[in-house]
Write a protein that holds these residues in place. Sequence first.
Motif, short mmCIF file in Angstrom:
data_model
loop_
_atom_site.label_atom_id
_atom_site.label_comp_id
_atom_site.label_asym_id
_atom_site.label_seq_id
_atom_site.Cartn_x
_atom_site.Cartn_y
_atom_site.Cartn_z
N ARG A 109 -31.34 -43.11 -48.64
CA ARG A 109 -31.24 -44.51 -49.07
C ARG A 109 -29.80 -44.99 -48.95
O ARG A 109 -29.53 -46.10 -48.47
CB ARG A 109 -31.71 -44.68 -50.52
N TRP A 110 -28.87 -44.14 -49.42
CA TRP A 110 -27.47 -44.53 -49.35
C TRP A 110 -26.99 -44.61 -47.90
O TRP A 110 -26.26 -45.54 -47.53
CB TRP A 110 -26.58 -43.57 -50.13
N LEU A 111 -27.36 -43.67 -47.08
CA LEU A 111 -26.89 -43.65 -45.70
C LEU A 111 -27.32 -44.92 -44.96
O LEU A 111 -26.56 -45.47 -44.15
CB LEU A 111 -27.43 -42.41 -44.98
N GLU A 112 -28.50 -45.43 -45.28
CA GLU A 112 -28.95 -46.67 -44.66
C GLU A 112 -28.13 -47.86 -45.14
O GLU A 112 -27.76 -48.74 -44.36
CB GLU A 112 -30.43 -46.90 -44.97
N LEU A 113 -27.79 -47.86 -46.42
CA LEU A 113 -26.97 -48.94 -46.97
C LEU A 113 -25.54 -48.87 -46.44
O LEU A 113 -24.93 -49.89 -46.14
CB LEU A 113 -26.98 -48.87 -48.50
N ARG A 114 -25.03 -47.66 -46.32
CA ARG A 114 -23.68 -47.50 -45.78
C ARG A 114 -23.61 -48.03 -44.36
O ARG A 114 -22.63 -48.68 -43.97
CB ARG A 114 -23.26 -46.03 -45.81
N ALA A 115 -24.65 -47.78 -43.57
CA ALA A 115 -24.69 -48.27 -42.19
C ALA A 115 -24.70 -49.79 -42.15
O ALA A 115 -24.27 -50.39 -41.16
CB ALA A 115 -25.92 -47.71 -41.48
N ALA A 116 -25.17 -50.40 -43.25
CA ALA A 116 -25.22 -51.87 -43.33
C ALA A 116 -23.94 -52.45 -43.92
O ALA A 116 -23.85 -53.66 -44.15
CB ALA A 116 -26.42 -52.31 -44.15
N GLY A 117 -22.93 -51.59 -44.18
CA GLY A 117 -21.63 -52.07 -44.64
C GLY A 117 -21.33 -51.86 -46.10
O GLY A 117 -20.29 -52.30 -46.58
N ALA A 118 -22.21 -51.18 -46.83
CA ALA A 118 -21.99 -51.00 -48.27
C ALA A 118 -20.91 -49.96 -48.55
O ALA A 118 -20.69 -49.02 -47.78
CB ALA A 118 -23.29 -50.56 -48.93
N ALA A 119 -20.23 -50.15 -49.69
CA ALA A 119 -19.28 -49.17 -50.20
C ALA A 119 -19.95 -48.42 -51.34
O ALA A 119 -20.79 -48.97 -52.06
CB ALA A 119 -18.01 -49.86 -50.70
N PRO A 120 -19.62 -47.14 -51.53
CA PRO A 120 -20.28 -46.36 -52.59
C PRO A 120 -19.90 -46.82 -53.98
O PRO A 120 -18.84 -47.44 -54.17
CB PRO A 120 -19.80 -44.93 -52.33
#
Length: 369
Positions: free
Chosen positions: A250-261
Amino acid sequence: MNRTLKCLADEGVSVWLDDLSRHLLRTGRLARLVRSGTVVGLTTNPTIFHDALGEDAEYEEEMQALRERGMSALAAVRALTTGDVRAACDVLAPVYEATGGRDGRVSIEVDPRWARDTERTIEEARQLWHIVDRPNAMIKIPATVEGLPAITTCLAEGISVNATLIFSVRRYHQVIDAFLTGLEKAKAAGIPLSEIGAVASFFISRVDTEVDRRLDAIATSAAAALRGRVAIANARLGYLLYENMLRDSRWLELRAAGAAPMRPLWASTGVKDPAYVDTRYVTELVAPGTVNTMPAATLDAVIAHGTVSGDRVTTNYDDAWVVFGQLAEVGIDFEEVLEQLEHEGIAKFQTSWQALIGAVERLLSGGRS
């Protein structure tokens, strides 16, 4: 930059200041701390604002103006606190720009009276976000059961969030889920994920204070050997959960969309027991991608004599598990401790908030805080 602070930065630790006052702003001290690289972010809470108002004569001019406008105490508190946070955001704006939003953040807490009320918390967070009106602001939302959906809703609307009053790894796991769900909803709504910031404030020293009190009551050598070890072990296992999140699909998909942890933020890092080294909740919790927000006294201690010896978290997971095994063996119910700490944490901020409103009421009526 001070050598110790540089070592922390090199290890991936962002140093934030857990303090704010009109004096800190008007004297330029905050600006100097930022320019020197000493601090790269700032957190506040109701206790900090109450203490600042009681000690800082520089609020008198604005209080006179608020008095003349016939403003209520609650409205005056809102004006004073958001004004200070907005000014701090402006001071830290260069850091925010230089780090792409990673740092340069300033947190302000929702009214703690609504810590058990999801809808009131959401409304309060929206209002604070609108009033402060700065991209580097963060809204602090208590990570109670009722606060979790508020965290999700605010993130889904593009509001940056500091999930606060986290004491347990179990609750932190729920906060991570609330974070991921919020970003997924923001993404679905077309909100740029790169503009949303988030941290999870894991409280440290209060854990040792309560656990040590219970250990002292047991009065055995096994209990004594655990004094001062539980808070750090708890935080280290929290970081293990953070590492697991970074591998989650889930996080890896969001990171690919530009999200920061949502980075772990070590809060309540002032040492309360004089038997302990006053920098321990900084130097023992060094790990990449963390934030340590320090009261001024702790920051001064770190600068004066703190010693950084690399990552002290990921190399000590085994020891952390051992600590909790031994804690159970001496008969301490850690879940009970955590429930008590959350209840007390909310109550303390509610008390400070009511005291702040009371102080402002007296000032508006021409009295002293």
